[in-house]
Design a protein around this motif. Structure first.
Motif, short mmCIF file in Angstrom:
data_model
loop_
_atom_site.label_atom_id
_atom_site.label_comp_id
_atom_site.label_asym_id
_atom_site.label_seq_id
_atom_site.Cartn_x
_atom_site.Cartn_y
_atom_site.Cartn_z
N ARG A 232 0.84 -1.20 0.00
CA ARG A 232 0.00 0.00 0.00
C ARG A 232 0.87 1.25 0.00
NH1 ARG A 232 -1.78 2.66 4.47
NH2 ARG A 232 -1.63 0.83 5.81
N TRP A 233 1.93 1.24 0.79
CA TRP A 233 2.84 2.39 0.81
C TRP A 233 3.48 2.61 -0.56
CZ3 TRP A 233 5.90 1.29 6.00
CH2 TRP A 233 5.00 1.39 7.08
N LEU A 234 3.97 1.54 -1.17
CA LEU A 234 4.63 1.67 -2.47
C LEU A 234 3.65 2.12 -3.54
CD1 LEU A 234 6.93 -1.50 -2.39
CD2 LEU A 234 7.59 0.88 -1.99
N LYS A 235 2.44 1.57 -3.51
CA LYS A 235 1.42 1.99 -4.47
C LYS A 235 1.10 3.47 -4.29
CE LYS A 235 -2.84 0.70 -3.83
NZ LYS A 235 -4.09 -0.11 -3.76
N GLY A 236 0.99 3.91 -3.05
CA GLY A 236 0.72 5.32 -2.79
C GLY A 236 1.83 6.23 -3.27
N TYR A 237 3.08 5.78 -3.11
CA TYR A 237 4.20 6.56 -3.62
C TYR A 237 4.11 6.72 -5.14
CZ TYR A 237 7.24 7.34 0.42
OH TYR A 237 7.79 7.81 1.59
N LEU A 238 3.75 5.63 -5.82
CA LEU A 238 3.61 5.70 -7.28
C LEU A 238 2.48 6.64 -7.68
CD1 LEU A 238 4.17 2.05 -8.54
CD2 LEU A 238 5.54 4.06 -9.09
N ILE A 239 1.36 6.56 -6.97
CA ILE A 239 0.23 7.44 -7.27
C ILE A 239 0.63 8.90 -7.06
CG2 ILE A 239 -2.08 8.12 -6.52
CD1 ILE A 239 -2.64 5.18 -5.93
N THR A 240 1.29 9.16 -5.93
CA THR A 240 1.73 10.53 -5.64
C THR A 240 2.67 11.04 -6.71
OG1 THR A 240 1.48 10.18 -3.25
CG2 THR A 240 2.93 11.97 -3.96
N TRP A 241 3.63 10.21 -7.09
CA TRP A 241 4.59 10.62 -8.14
C TRP A 241 3.87 10.88 -9.45
CZ3 TRP A 241 5.94 8.35 -12.82
CH2 TRP A 241 7.09 8.87 -13.44
N HIS A 244 1.72 14.22 -9.39
CA HIS A 244 2.49 15.47 -9.41
C HIS A 244 3.36 15.59 -10.66
CE1 HIS A 244 1.53 17.09 -5.40
NE2 HIS A 244 1.33 15.83 -5.09
N MET A 245 3.64 14.46 -11.33
CA MET A 245 4.44 14.51 -12.56
C MET A 245 3.57 14.65 -13.80
SD MET A 245 7.70 14.56 -12.23
CE MET A 245 8.29 13.91 -13.79
N GLN A 246 2.27 14.85 -13.63
CA GLN A 246 1.43 15.11 -14.79
C GLN A 246 1.86 16.40 -15.49
OE1 GLN A 246 -2.55 15.06 -13.09
NE2 GLN A 246 -2.93 13.01 -13.93
N LEU A 251 5.93 21.33 -11.64
CA LEU A 251 6.56 20.80 -10.43
C LEU A 251 7.98 21.32 -10.30
CD1 LEU A 251 6.36 18.84 -8.01
CD2 LEU A 251 7.24 17.04 -9.52
N LEU A 252 8.71 21.39 -11.40
CA LEU A 252 10.07 21.93 -11.39
C LEU A 252 10.07 23.39 -10.98
CD1 LEU A 252 13.10 21.67 -12.02
CD2 LEU A 252 12.54 22.13 -14.43
N GLN A 253 9.13 24.17 -11.49
CA GLN A 253 9.05 25.59 -11.13
C GLN A 253 8.71 25.78 -9.65
OE1 GLN A 253 6.16 27.10 -13.91
NE2 GLN A 253 7.67 27.42 -15.53
N ASP A 254 7.84 24.92 -9.12
CA ASP A 254 7.44 25.05 -7.72
C ASP A 254 8.56 24.67 -6.76
OD1 ASP A 254 4.93 25.84 -8.52
OD2 ASP A 254 4.00 23.86 -8.26
N LEU A 255 9.33 23.65 -7.12
CA LEU A 255 10.31 23.10 -6.18
C LEU A 255 11.74 23.52 -6.45
CD1 LEU A 255 9.01 19.41 -5.87
CD2 LEU A 255 8.55 21.33 -4.34
#
Length: 400
Positions: A232-241, A244-246, A251-255
């Protein structure tokens, strides 16, 4: 605690199918020393969860603990959805989150309130440190405790000092309510809502700090439940990535470039190292004189360099773990550090399960069972553990 008016603090505790843990949780929360007239603990239940509701009904609740039932909404039954619903019923200006099996230090709320009072206004979140109270239960519990100690006491502070985005843990989180609501609270469809929220805070320029207060949890010490939780943690990391990478340019400008690269290393590489582990392990066949297709493409000197990198990386991991458990309260874990690589072999199974579920059921919340080692728990002391700083926050500002 003198010199300013104490705020009201609301702490959300989501529960689901908790029969063994509920009564112990209420007893632990009663040890908190923050004025109960200013403390509001909200037990968040699903309306269809008759098991937990019956368990809570058998336990007298003090007036500062209330119960909120989240109405059914189809198949979506996630922790962040429950938190979003219950947030509207909270009265505190500081919103916290604990998990069902948590045992926070008695003076944890005082530390949170004091730091928020003294912190700049852009400090939106305070993240406590997590530890385990059942680290002696079996081999898996010992290795899980080593992993947590390495992450919370070595890796995470180091990542934060580098100024990278640090994903939040799922518990011992405290937010300024106005900022939390400004960001739209939690993503109800993300199974690691904490990591996603930490990244959203950083993108909006807010700061998260680690503070030296510990919450004790129950280590998941059985193989298949461990795999289910980790998947579940790994799946959530993939979803989060992926979310935000859409728009990677935004994302580059924000961070900025450094933290953008850090997001790739933390979220994507965390999953890929487990998913690709069997392929990397297979390279050792060539060491024993067996054929491997990769040897047709890589020259012997390059293969030697790859194996040297493998060994060096593993030694660095082991050294970090030794440092993490060298304090007085965790030295019993030192002999087990050498077995750490065997423990992480289960991560490959968890990664395969995460990838499969990402395709078939991305929003499925694989519930972690609690309450298997409750008899071994002892009440924590009020003092902060000696291996943590005693004054001021850890230098772990994120998002500035």
């Amino acid at each position: 605690m003198k010199g300013f008016r104490l705020p009201r603090v609301s702490v959300l505790v989501p529960l689901l199918h908790e029969e063994e843990i509920a009564q112990a949780l209420i007893a632990r929360l009663s040890w908190l020393t923050y004025p109960k007239s200013l403390l509001e603990v909200v037990l968040v239940l699903e309306a269809s969860d008759s098991l937990t509701r019956k368990t809570i009904a058998r336990t007298p609740l003090p007036p500062w603990i209330s119960v909120i039932e989240v109405p059914d909404a189809g198949a979506l039954k996630t922790k962040p959805r429950a938190l979003n619903y219950a947030l509207d019923f909270c009265r505190g200006s500081i919103i916290g989150v604990w998990d069902a099996e948590d045992a926070p230090e008695p003076d944890q709320i005082e530390q949170i309130v004091t730091r928020f009072q003294n912190a700049p206004e852009n400090v939106a979140c305070l993240q406590g440190i997590l530890d385990f109270y059942n680290s002696r239960s079996n081999w898996m519990a010992r290795c899980f405790a080593i992993e947590y100690a390495t992450w919370w006491r070595v890796i995470l502070p180091g990542v934060a000092r580098l100024g990278l985005v640090v994903p939040l843990g799922g518990t011992t989180l405290f937010f300024r309510r106005d900022i939390l609501e400004r960001l739209g609270a939690w993503d109800a469809h993300n199974v690691t809502e904490d990591a996603d929220l930490g990244l959203r805070l950083a993108r909006r320029g807010y700061v998260t700090e680690l503070i030296p207060t510990t919450t004790f949890e129950e280590a998941n010490c059985r193989p298949w439940p461990w795999v289910r939780q980790r998947s579940r943690w790994l799946k959530g990391y993939l979803i989060t990535w992926a979310v935000h990478m859409q728009r990677p340019r935004a994302l580059l400008q924000d961070l900025g470039l450094r933290r953008f690269i850090g997001v790739q290393a933390i979220f994507l590489a965390t999953v890929s190292q487990f998913a690709l582990a069997p392929l990397l392990w297979s390279l050792w066949l060539s060491v024993f004189g067996l054929y491997h297709p990769v040897t047709d493409w890589l020259a012997p000197p390059l293969m030697t360099a790859i194996f040297a990198l493998f060994i060096l990386s593993e030694l660095l991991n082991l050294c970090a773990s030794v440092i993490a458990v060298s304090n007085r309260g965790q030295r019993h874990l030192l002999p087990w550090v050498i077995t750490f690589p065997l423990y992480f072999a289960l991560g490959a199974v968890a990664a395969a399960k995460a990838l499969y579920e990402l395709y078939r059921s991305p929003h499925f919340w694989d519930k972690t069972a609690h309450g298997h080692t409750l008899p071994h728990y002892v009440r924590p002391q009020k003092k902060t553990p000696k291996n943590l700083p005693r004054a001021g926050p850890l230098p772990a500002s994120i998002g500035s």
